[in-house]
Design an enzyme around this catalytic site. Sequence first.
Site, PDB file in Angstrom:
ATOM      1  N   LYS A  17     -33.095  37.581   5.762  1.00  0.00           N
ATOM      2  CA  LYS A  17     -32.362  36.852   4.710  1.00  0.00           C
ATOM      3  C   LYS A  17     -30.850  37.047   4.873  1.00  0.00           C
ATOM      4  CE  LYS A  17     -34.422  39.106   1.366  1.00  0.00           C
ATOM      5  NZ  LYS A  17     -35.251  40.046   2.156  1.00  0.00           N
ATOM      6  N   ARG A  92     -36.273  38.444  -7.848  1.00  0.00           N
ATOM      7  CA  ARG A  92     -37.142  39.400  -7.177  1.00  0.00           C
ATOM      8  C   ARG A  92     -38.463  39.596  -7.910  1.00  0.00           C
ATOM      9  NH1 ARG A  92     -33.954  41.847  -3.066  1.00  0.00           N
ATOM     10  NH2 ARG A  92     -34.925  43.767  -2.418  1.00  0.00           N
ATOM     11  N   ARG A 131     -32.393  48.916  12.108  1.00  0.00           N
ATOM     12  CA  ARG A 131     -31.219  48.126  11.681  1.00  0.00           C
ATOM     13  C   ARG A 131     -29.999  49.045  11.553  1.00  0.00           C
ATOM     14  NH1 ARG A 131     -31.572  44.740   6.277  1.00  0.00           N
ATOM     15  NH2 ARG A 131     -32.333  46.700   5.473  1.00  0.00           N
ATOM     16  N   ARG A 159     -28.637  52.140   6.673  1.00  0.00           N
ATOM     17  CA  ARG A 159     -28.775  52.079   5.215  1.00  0.00           C
ATOM     18  C   ARG A 159     -29.683  53.200   4.708  1.00  0.00           C
ATOM     19  NH1 ARG A 159     -29.986  45.949   3.326  1.00  0.00           N
ATOM     20  NH2 ARG A 159     -31.540  47.026   2.075  1.00  0.00           N
ATOM     21  N   ARG A 170     -40.631  49.637  -0.340  1.00  0.00           N
ATOM     22  CA  ARG A 170     -40.031  48.302  -0.546  1.00  0.00           C
ATOM     23  C   ARG A 170     -41.040  47.206  -0.210  1.00  0.00           C
ATOM     24  NH1 ARG A 170     -35.258  49.120   3.296  1.00  0.00           N
ATOM     25  NH2 ARG A 170     -34.796  46.908   2.980  1.00  0.00           N
TER      26      ARG A 170
HETATM   27  P1  AP5 Z   1     -31.794  41.385   7.758  1.00  0.00           P
HETATM   28  O1  AP5 Z   1     -31.199  40.037   7.894  1.00  0.00           O
HETATM   29  O2  AP5 Z   1     -30.887  42.523   7.457  1.00  0.00           O
HETATM   30  O3  AP5 Z   1     -33.042  41.343   6.732  1.00  0.00           O
HETATM   31  P2  AP5 Z   1     -33.103  41.078   5.175  1.00  0.00           P
HETATM   32  O4  AP5 Z   1     -34.215  40.114   4.935  1.00  0.00           O
HETATM   33  O5  AP5 Z   1     -31.756  40.720   4.631  1.00  0.00           O
HETATM   34  O6  AP5 Z   1     -33.562  42.515   4.711  1.00  0.00           O
HETATM   35  P3  AP5 Z   1     -33.035  43.471   3.574  1.00  0.00           P
HETATM   36  O7  AP5 Z   1     -33.590  44.834   3.905  1.00  0.00           O
HETATM   37  O8  AP5 Z   1     -31.559  43.409   3.401  1.00  0.00           O
HETATM   38  O9  AP5 Z   1     -33.764  42.885   2.361  1.00  0.00           O
HETATM   39  P4  AP5 Z   1     -34.105  43.612   1.081  1.00  0.00           P
HETATM   40  O10 AP5 Z   1     -34.587  42.463   0.293  1.00  0.00           O
HETATM   41  O11 AP5 Z   1     -35.011  44.771   1.177  1.00  0.00           O
HETATM   42  O12 AP5 Z   1     -32.723  44.303   0.678  1.00  0.00           O
HETATM   43  P5  AP5 Z   1     -31.678  44.031  -0.450  1.00  0.00           P
HETATM   44  O13 AP5 Z   1     -30.349  44.411   0.077  1.00  0.00           O
HETATM   45  O14 AP5 Z   1     -31.862  42.692  -1.059  1.00  0.00           O
HETATM   46  O15 AP5 Z   1     -32.604  41.692   9.105  1.00  0.00           O
HETATM   47  C1  AP5 Z   1     -33.338  42.893   9.268  1.00  0.00           C
HETATM   48  C2  AP5 Z   1     -33.253  43.352  10.730  1.00  0.00           C
HETATM   49  O16 AP5 Z   1     -33.921  42.409  11.564  1.00  0.00           O
HETATM   50  C3  AP5 Z   1     -31.826  43.470  11.271  1.00  0.00           C
HETATM   51  O17 AP5 Z   1     -31.764  44.592  12.101  1.00  0.00           O
HETATM   52  C4  AP5 Z   1     -31.617  42.175  12.061  1.00  0.00           C
HETATM   53  O18 AP5 Z   1     -30.703  42.335  13.134  1.00  0.00           O
HETATM   54  C5  AP5 Z   1     -33.034  41.879  12.547  1.00  0.00           C
HETATM   55  N1  AP5 Z   1     -33.331  40.441  12.643  1.00  0.00           N
HETATM   56  C6  AP5 Z   1     -32.997  39.472  11.758  1.00  0.00           C
HETATM   57  N2  AP5 Z   1     -33.461  38.269  12.150  1.00  0.00           N
HETATM   58  C7  AP5 Z   1     -34.122  38.493  13.319  1.00  0.00           C
HETATM   59  C8  AP5 Z   1     -34.838  37.639  14.231  1.00  0.00           C
HETATM   60  N3  AP5 Z   1     -34.957  36.313  14.026  1.00  0.00           N
HETATM   61  N4  AP5 Z   1     -35.388  38.210  15.333  1.00  0.00           N
HETATM   62  C9  AP5 Z   1     -35.265  39.560  15.555  1.00  0.00           C
HETATM   63  N5  AP5 Z   1     -34.588  40.406  14.737  1.00  0.00           N
HETATM   64  C10 AP5 Z   1     -34.037  39.879  13.629  1.00  0.00           C
HETATM   65  O19 AP5 Z   1     -32.144  45.065  -1.577  1.00  0.00           O
HETATM   66  C11 AP5 Z   1     -31.981  46.460  -1.406  1.00  0.00           C
HETATM   67  C12 AP5 Z   1     -32.339  47.158  -2.710  1.00  0.00           C
HETATM   68  O20 AP5 Z   1     -31.429  46.739  -3.769  1.00  0.00           O
HETATM   69  C13 AP5 Z   1     -33.744  46.837  -3.288  1.00  0.00           C
HETATM   70  O21 AP5 Z   1     -34.738  47.649  -2.727  1.00  0.00           O
HETATM   71  C14 AP5 Z   1     -33.517  47.097  -4.781  1.00  0.00           C
HETATM   72  O22 AP5 Z   1     -33.523  48.472  -5.064  1.00  0.00           O
HETATM   73  C15 AP5 Z   1     -32.109  46.573  -5.015  1.00  0.00           C
HETATM   74  N6  AP5 Z   1     -32.099  45.160  -5.393  1.00  0.00           N
HETATM   75  C16 AP5 Z   1     -31.501  44.119  -4.707  1.00  0.00           C
HETATM   76  N7  AP5 Z   1     -31.691  42.950  -5.325  1.00  0.00           N
HETATM   77  C17 AP5 Z   1     -32.432  43.224  -6.443  1.00  0.00           C
HETATM   78  C18 AP5 Z   1     -32.973  42.428  -7.474  1.00  0.00           C
HETATM   79  N8  AP5 Z   1     -32.794  41.087  -7.488  1.00  0.00           N
HETATM   80  N9  AP5 Z   1     -33.702  43.037  -8.432  1.00  0.00           N
HETATM   81  C19 AP5 Z   1     -33.882  44.380  -8.455  1.00  0.00           C
HETATM   82  N10 AP5 Z   1     -33.398  45.200  -7.488  1.00  0.00           N
HETATM   83  C20 AP5 Z   1     -32.681  44.633  -6.491  1.00  0.00           C
END
Ligand code: AP5
Length: 215
Positions: A17, A92, A131, A159, A170
Amino acid sequence: MSKGIHLILLGAPGVGKGTQSALLKDKLSAAHVSTGEILRAAVRNGTEMGLSAKTFMDKGELVPDSVILGIIKDTLSDSSFPDNWMMDGFPRNLAQAEAFNQLLSDIDQSLTVVLNIAVPFELLMERLTLRRTCRKTGQVFNLKLNPPPEDGDFDLFQRADDTEEAVNKRLSVYDEQTKPLIEYYSSKGLLANINGDQPMDDVLKEILTTIDKFQ
Ligand code: AP5
């Protein structure tokens, strides 16, 4: 109804994402709203919100809805907020999705499409534990799948929630609380499935073609 491209990027942790949002941002001249990034910035700045959010984030749990909805309301009500925007990591759960519907209706906006990026679950652990993010540029890499260029000057860090234990939590939180949004948006005719298990540029192409179809 106001004009603009209004996207939700939905999908499990690690499906790409954030990676796709970074690519789409310039293509669409769109604001990238990542609730995870906003929370991590609050943690870095040591704010009260950041300190309380950190206890949930490090364990891989969701931060309370009231905090997240406050962030989203503040963001959308900013007068300089652009016409085009994408939500990454929000909503979420069903409560956040319902509250978001109401909020959008209050400000006379609607969603263009919800992009459900899907990657086989067994690939996500490697994507997340390998990552690394650059402290200086914010660029996101993967030590195996998307390594940083050798001649670059990067200051990489991992991270706090990319440990195996937090990733497992997660992924189960996603299964229980976020996955039901697939059906929720599908029943509204707003869902499009995107294959996230292909090279990043191909994922981007599929997303852009999909947005065209929904506009
Ligand atoms: P990346 O693009 O970083 O993946 P992502 O989907 O963004 O993953 P996140 O871990 O950031 O999502 P998340 O939803 O857990 O975290 P968030 O920050 O929202 O890619 C991942 C890896 O794959 C990278 O190394 C990349 O290089 C590689 N990659 C990408 N595309 C690829 C491809 N096509 N081929 C190969 N490799 C590839 O949330 C974190 C925390 O914040 C949550 O756990 C929660 O505690 C809190 N939080 C955030 N939003 C909310 C909410 N709305 N409600 C409640 N708590 C929340």
